[in-house]
Enzyme design. Structure first.
Site, PDB file in Angstrom:
ATOM      1  N   CYS A 223       7.404 -23.465  21.485  1.00  0.00           N
ATOM      2  CA  CYS A 223       8.584 -23.298  20.633  1.00  0.00           C
ATOM      3  C   CYS A 223       8.161 -23.077  19.187  1.00  0.00           C
ATOM      4  O   CYS A 223       6.970 -23.084  18.862  1.00  0.00           O
ATOM      5  CB  CYS A 223       9.511 -24.513  20.737  1.00  0.00           C
ATOM      6  SG  CYS A 223       8.791 -26.008  20.039  1.00  0.00           S
TER       7      CYS A 223
ATOM      8  N   CYS B  22       5.868 -25.643  17.585  1.00  0.00           N
ATOM      9  CA  CYS B  22       4.449 -25.503  17.936  1.00  0.00           C
ATOM     10  C   CYS B  22       3.764 -24.531  16.977  1.00  0.00           C
ATOM     11  O   CYS B  22       2.634 -24.759  16.543  1.00  0.00           O
ATOM     12  CB  CYS B  22       4.299 -24.985  19.367  1.00  0.00           C
ATOM     13  SG  CYS B  22       4.990 -26.065  20.627  1.00  0.00           S
TER      14      CYS B  22
ATOM     15  N   ASP C  98       6.780  14.543  -0.098  1.00  0.00           N
ATOM     16  CA  ASP C  98       5.827  15.470  -0.699  1.00  0.00           C
ATOM     17  C   ASP C  98       6.096  16.840  -0.077  1.00  0.00           C
ATOM     18  O   ASP C  98       6.507  16.922   1.079  1.00  0.00           O
ATOM     19  CB  ASP C  98       4.399  15.003  -0.403  1.00  0.00           C
ATOM     20  CG  ASP C  98       3.367  16.012  -0.854  1.00  0.00           C
ATOM     21  OD1 ASP C  98       3.382  16.379  -2.034  1.00  0.00           O
ATOM     22  OD2 ASP C  98       2.564  16.443  -0.012  1.00  0.00           O
TER      23      ASP C  98
ATOM     24  N   ASP D 231       1.082  13.119   2.933  1.00  0.00           N
ATOM     25  CA  ASP D 231      -0.037  13.288   3.863  1.00  0.00           C
ATOM     26  C   ASP D 231      -1.396  13.378   3.194  1.00  0.00           C
ATOM     27  O   ASP D 231      -2.417  13.386   3.872  1.00  0.00           O
ATOM     28  CB  ASP D 231       0.168  14.536   4.727  1.00  0.00           C
ATOM     29  CG  ASP D 231      -0.015  15.818   3.922  1.00  0.00           C
ATOM     30  OD1 ASP D 231       0.310  15.810   2.720  1.00  0.00           O
ATOM     31  OD2 ASP D 231      -0.488  16.817   4.495  1.00  0.00           O
TER      32      ASP D 231
ATOM     33  N   ASP E 241      -1.368  11.476  -2.390  1.00  0.00           N
ATOM     34  CA  ASP E 241      -0.090  10.819  -2.108  1.00  0.00           C
ATOM     35  C   ASP E 241      -0.249   9.315  -1.957  1.00  0.00           C
ATOM     36  O   ASP E 241       0.755   8.586  -1.942  1.00  0.00           O
ATOM     37  CB  ASP E 241       0.529  11.378  -0.814  1.00  0.00           C
ATOM     38  CG  ASP E 241       0.913  12.840  -0.941  1.00  0.00           C
ATOM     39  OD1 ASP E 241       1.298  13.242  -2.045  1.00  0.00           O
ATOM     40  OD2 ASP E 241       0.805  13.571   0.058  1.00  0.00           O
TER      41      ASP E 241
END
Length: 749
Positions: free
Chosen positions: A25, A28, A433, A644, A648
């Site tokens: 649970c 724990c 971009d 990409d 960037d």
């Protein structure tokens, strides 16, 4: 004399994943985290109940090694009352796919409990009868102390640590029911058959075991994505050796080796195609259903399936450096991480069990004070203990995150951390971009104009020579144009890149500068007769660069170059889909205003509405993102940046949510919280949608987890729920949370 103290470099931070058995649970989770954080050198410890694992970041103290630290961490887990699993045990647990694993104790419990429940069923039909007390004792005791031994063991460990968990509540509650039954039986008058509660303790233990078994089955389904990715790795590779093909284990393959891949086989590692043409199925990596054509020189990714051609590849990455290994690591990291909302749940869980014990004690004392008798008061206190188990609370968030990240990975969306997943649903602005993200990213040289009287072939060859060492898309387009015309390029000298501006170098004793019109303007270069033509090309939407020659008389323009790019397939549809969802879309470009706006119109963007940010230098993209985050009226917008390239990366990090195109660079992928493996702009909307649905599931799960307890505890305390009904409700809460999370697996992008 320098009297400053020598600098001491910080020790490197290591990461360790540890599988843990015995957690049941949210309480724990808190206990294990506290135990791990007390170990010297540990900087952060995050425990995930759904994966039953811990992710620990540590710096070994006093020059200690990783092996010693591993032993210390395992000892800390064991001292906290849980089982640190070995690598072999963890692997066996992962590979065990039988749906009936662990059902034996549940089956035995059901068989022993069924006769105890039959009188209750008979009461519903007016048949009042009861099993003899000794029969009830014989049936209930093995369930209580043999099948329920796990609750006593874990509950005792929690009690010794002055903490609490689900097991402690179950152990106390069922022991009270069993003990009350024993007391009533042994103190009953001769010939009198008292009402016993053996069935309550036995059925509650059985129902809890059943709930945990159903929960374990559901957990196994949430990790299916990871297992599927691991299954993509073949065990054997066909190595081309001195004596021909030899089958070797993939673990022995090295970078530079040549491997044969036969039709229909999976590629064992990443490589470059040396011989043959084929079609490769990369659907499990990118979500793209159609095979991709590959020719000599193409990059191949391990785990993808070769088509109908026999090929030879040269290995370029093995082991942890392959794309597949990095993908697996990204998904594992996301599933091991905690969402920000989980921190609130952890704080609640830390005080939950002690509060429940106090409520149960108050219930017992309150009913005793009301005069209902010890028997009724104890049973109502037991019902409070049983229904209050916080299993569902601990599973609500991690189960949804695991299911969400898993199904996203199957569709080519890699979510690197839980924070990005939780935050993405708030995104109201997406900045793209331009080059390589919204456009194909492979511009072509569409026009080359030289000054009057100059020879364009010689000038193009010289410009291509200067650009030959650059990886910039426009530079590659110039080199490609020269190669297409069969021009010979001389060896350049002193080539130097000027970030955000262009390139300069010498060819055949003449010094050239090749770059943007902005750079020429900064240098004070007059375009002369080519100025009008440059403006015309820009108005037509082309990206225009200039070639200047440096001489004793200064700088003079020798040529103009115009470049054109094409929108990516699906880019216009992706932007329209985002706008339909009420999300603002913006394109950020380093191109001049005319070229950027012309491309924006082709993509369906409105420059007049502020949807284009042109002439943004690479170093200024992060600032552009921050400008989008802070509107003029002071309101904060949640911005996602999609890019990409290396330039960037700062913008991806500055955005609230960074999304990197998987066909981009490793730097961009590391800076982004989400990676789109196909490089398809349509995946942006998919990523935002899976985030929205996952957060919705988290909220639903937390609502149900809290609702069961908020409604159940008062009902049990007031006597409206028996321990058996409370046990069924508690088990149902965990199963319903897991089942609700698994509904995410039905998501389709």
């Amino acid at each position: 004399m320098n009297t400053s103290a020598p600098s001491v470099s910080a020790p490197p931070v290591h990461a360790l994943d540890l599988s843990i058995g015995g957690m049941t649970c949210a309480s724990c989770v808190g206990r294990v985290e506290r135990a791990l954080r007390k170990v010297p050198g540990v900087q952060e410890a995050t425990v995930n109940l759904a994966t039953e694992s811990a992710r620990i970041q540590f710096a070994p103290p006093d020059g200690g090694d990783d092996a010693a630290m591993d032993a210390l961490l395992r000892r800390a887990v064991r001292n906290a009352g849980y089982e640190p699993l070995t690598a072999a045990a963890s692997q066996a647990r992962e590979e065990d796919t039988s749906p009936w694993t662990g059902f034996a104790p549940v089956a035995i419990g059901l068989l022993l409990s069924a006769p105890l429940v039959l009188p209750m069923v008979g009461d519903l039909f007016g048949a009042h009868w009861m099993l003899p007390a000794w029969v009830q004792f014989v049936l209930a005791t093995p369930v209580q102390f043999i099948l329920g031994a796990r609750f006593y063991k874990a509950g005792w460990a929690a009690a010794k640590a002055l903490s609490g968990n689900m097991d402690l509540l179950v152990a106390i509650g069922t022991s009270a029911g069993w003990g009350l039954s024993m007391w009533l039986w042994l103190t009953a008058m001769p010939g009198h058959a008292p009402h016993l509660y053996f069935e309550a303790s036995a059925v509650v233990v059985t129902l809890v075991l059943l709930g945990k078994w159903l929960e374990a089955r559901a957990k196994h389904q949430t990790t299916a994505a990871i297992r599927a990715l691991h299954g993509l790795r073949p065990d054997v590779a066909h190595l081309v050796g001195k004596s021909g093909e030899v089958d070797v284990p993939v673990a022995e393959v090295m970078v530079g080796d040549r491997l044969v891949v036969r039709p229909g086989e999976r590629l064992p590692v990443d490589g470059t195609l040396l011989e043959g043409d084929t079609q490769v199925d990369e659907s499990m990596l990118t979500g793209e259903p159609l095979p991709v054509a590959k020719e000599v020189g193409a990059l191949l990714t391990g785990g993808s399936i070769n088509g109908d051609g026999r090929i030879v590849l040269q290995v370029r990455a093995v082991g942890a450096e392959t794309v597949l290994s990095k993908i697996i690591r990204l998904v594992e990291d996301a599933q091991a991480a905690k969402a920000p909302i989980q921190r609130l749940v952890d704080q609640v869980a830390n005080v939950f069990v002690p509060v429940v014990l106090l409520i149960a004690l108050a219930t017992l004392l309150g009913w005793l004070w009301a005069g209902v008798g010890a028997e009724v008061a104890l049973i109502r206190a037991v019902a409070v203990l049983v229904i209050a188990c916080p299993c569902a609370l601990g599973l609500a968030t991690p189960a949804a995150i695991m299911a969400g990240t898993g199904v996203a990975a199957e569709h080519g969306i890699l979510i690197k951390d839980a924070q990005a997943l939780e935050l993405a649903h708030k995104v109201d602005t997406v900045a793209f971009d331009k080059t390589g993200t919204l456009t194909v990213g492979q511009p072509r040289l569409t026009a080359f104009h030289v000054e009057p009287g100059a020879e364009d072939a010689a000038m193009l060859a010289a410009v291509a020579a200067v650009q030959s060492g650059s990886e910039h898309p426009l530079a590659r387009a110039v080199v490609q144009a020269a190669q297409d015309r069969g021009l010979a390029m001389a060896e350049p000298v002193g080539v130097r890149a000027v970030p955000g501006r262009g390139t300069e170098g010498e060819v055949a004793g003449r010094s050239y500068l090749v770059g943007s019109l902005r750079w020429m303007d900064e240098l004070g270069v007059d375009l002369g007769t080519l100025g009008a033509r440059a403006q015309q090309l820009q108005d037509e939407g082309a990206t225009v660069s200039a070639v200047a020659e440096r001489s004793a008389q200064g700088l003079a323009v020798r040529a103009l170059m115009a470049f054109g790019d094409e929108p990516k397939p699906g880019a216009r549809e992706a932007l329209a889909l985002l706008r339909a969802k009420g999300i603002r879309t913006v394109m950020i470009s380093g191109d001049n205003k005319g070229a950027a706006e012309a491309m924006a119109r082709r993509l369906g963007l409105d420059p007049g509405a502020g949807e284009v940010m042109a002439e943004v230098l690479p170093g200024d993209k992060a600032q552009a993102v921050r400008a989008l985050q802070q509107e003029g009226d002071g309101t904060h917008r949640t911005v996602a940046m999609v890019g990409d390239g290396v330039n960037d990366a700062p913008a991806l990090a500055a955005a609230d949510v960074g999304m990197a195109m998987g066909n981009g660079t490793d730097v961009a992928m590391h800076a982004a919280g989400i990676t789109l493996m196909r490089g398809d702009p349509l995946l942006v909307a998919g990523a935002l949608d899976i985030s929205h649905r996952t957060v919705l599931k988290i909220r639903q799960n937390l609502f149900w987890a809290f609702a069961y307890n908020v409604a159940g505890i008062p009902l049990a305390a007031l006597g409206y729920l028996s321990p058996v009904v409370a046990g069924a409700a508690m088990a149902l809460s965990s199963v319903s949370v897991m089942t609700n999370a698994l509904l995410l697996k039905r998501w389709r992008g």
